[in-house]
Design an enzyme around this catalytic site. Structure first.
Site, PDB file in Angstrom:
ATOM      1  N   ASP A 174      -0.659   2.438  -5.403  1.00 19.45           N
ATOM      2  CA  ASP A 174      -0.663   0.999  -5.665  1.00 19.45           C
ATOM      3  C   ASP A 174      -1.941   0.585  -6.391  1.00 19.45           C
ATOM      4  O   ASP A 174      -3.005   1.142  -6.160  1.00 19.45           O
ATOM      5  CB  ASP A 174      -0.561   0.229  -4.339  1.00 19.45           C
ATOM      6  CG  ASP A 174      -1.701   0.556  -3.382  1.00 19.45           C
ATOM      7  OD1 ASP A 174      -2.558  -0.318  -3.150  1.00 19.45           O
ATOM      8  OD2 ASP A 174      -1.751   1.699  -2.876  1.00 19.45           O
TER       9      ASP A 174
ATOM     10  N   ASN B 253      -7.121   6.079   3.629  1.00 23.57           N
ATOM     11  CA  ASN B 253      -8.549   6.321   3.398  1.00 23.57           C
ATOM     12  C   ASN B 253      -8.956   7.788   3.464  1.00 23.57           C
ATOM     13  O   ASN B 253     -10.064   8.129   3.067  1.00 23.57           O
ATOM     14  CB  ASN B 253      -9.389   5.522   4.400  1.00 23.57           C
ATOM     15  CG  ASN B 253      -9.166   4.031   4.268  1.00 23.57           C
ATOM     16  OD1 ASN B 253      -8.434   3.571   3.398  1.00 23.57           O
ATOM     17  ND2 ASN B 253      -9.790   3.275   5.137  1.00 23.57           N
TER      18      ASN B 253
ATOM     19  N   HIS C 172       0.824  -1.213   0.000  1.00 19.23           N
ATOM     20  CA  HIS C 172       0.000   0.000   0.000  1.00 19.23           C
ATOM     21  C   HIS C 172       0.863   1.271   0.000  1.00 19.23           C
ATOM     22  O   HIS C 172       0.377   2.345  -0.302  1.00 19.23           O
ATOM     23  CB  HIS C 172      -0.912  -0.002   1.229  1.00 19.23           C
ATOM     24  CG  HIS C 172      -2.348   0.302   0.955  1.00 19.23           C
ATOM     25  ND1 HIS C 172      -2.910   0.333  -0.308  1.00 19.23           N
ATOM     26  CD2 HIS C 172      -3.368   0.589   1.808  1.00 19.23           C
ATOM     27  CE1 HIS C 172      -4.202   0.623  -0.200  1.00 19.23           C
ATOM     28  NE2 HIS C 172      -4.496   0.780   1.063  1.00 19.23           N
TER      29      HIS C 172
ATOM     30  N   ASN D  81      -9.411   2.982  -1.750  1.00 18.17           N
ATOM     31  CA  ASN D  81      -9.970   3.969  -0.821  1.00 18.17           C
ATOM     32  C   ASN D  81      -9.250   5.315  -0.835  1.00 18.17           C
ATOM     33  O   ASN D  81      -9.865   6.346  -0.597  1.00 18.17           O
ATOM     34  CB  ASN D  81     -10.015   3.402   0.597  1.00 18.17           C
ATOM     35  CG  ASN D  81     -11.055   2.301   0.711  1.00 18.17           C
ATOM     36  OD1 ASN D  81     -12.077   2.323   0.027  1.00 18.17           O
ATOM     37  ND2 ASN D  81     -10.796   1.333   1.566  1.00 18.17           N
TER      38      ASN D  81
END
Length: 186
Positions: A91, A66, A19, A112
């Site tokens: 990513d 997020n 991530h 997200n």
């Protein structure tokens, strides 16, 4: 001037995870150009410098993935920068490890961080470099997968993908994103 946002999560426990490939690419770009990303502004760590003779601002949101849009919105509003000068690096599970895909618009595709950026900017039209992390094996929870580190056998592909991302970002400093896409999407 271009402002380049790498997506990731703050904290050492996330440092080399899938991530955080956006953070890794920004760190590599900063290193190439002697830029230090350490100013705390707009819920982010920021570094400014010159890339290809153009001013560049490198931004790593510290909001967690997020909420990445909060940092981008804060930067936009404070510095009155244009959305067309933004490039987001992140990513992408639909791209295999080692590959990059450049796009200038599109949905969040379940990401997200991108969902938050779309929500806070009110548009799906912004330049992006999607860095491949591949999909997990069936039965592997997505959240565990994106927060896992790359396997040893993937390291070489990850390093060349980071180099290709830096090359694309440098190219985009001097040329249109359309031409950058044509050159780097192969």
């Amino acid at each position: 001037m271009k402002w380049i946002v790498g997506l990731g999560n703050p904290g050492s426990e996330y440092a080399k995870t899938r991530h955080n490939i956006g953070f890794m690419a920004l760190d590599a770009l900063a290193e190439r150009h002697g830029i230090t990303i350490n100013q705390s502004k707009c819920k982010a760590l920021i570094g400014e410098g010159m890339i290809q003779g153009e001013k560049a601002v490198l931004i790593k949101p510290m909001t967690y993935m997020n909420l990445s849009g909060e940092s981008i919105r804060a930067y936009m509003d404070y510095y009155k920068v244009a959305l067309e000068d933004l490039i987001v690096v992140y990513d992408d599970m639909d791209t295999e490890v080692g590959k990059i895909r450049l796009r200038y618009q599109g949905s969040a595709g379940g990401h997200n961080g991108i969902k938050s950026i779309i929500q806070h900017t009110g548009t799906q039209q912004f330049n992006r470099v999607r860095m491949g992390i591949s999909r997990p094996e069936p039965g592997y929870a997505i959240v565990d997968y994106v927060l896992s580190k790359f396997a040893k056998k993937e390291q070489e592909a990850v390093e060349s993908m980071i180099e290709a991302t830096c090359d694309a970002l440098e190219y985009a400093m001097k040329d249109t994103f359309e031409r950058t896409m044509a050159k780097f999407n192969g």
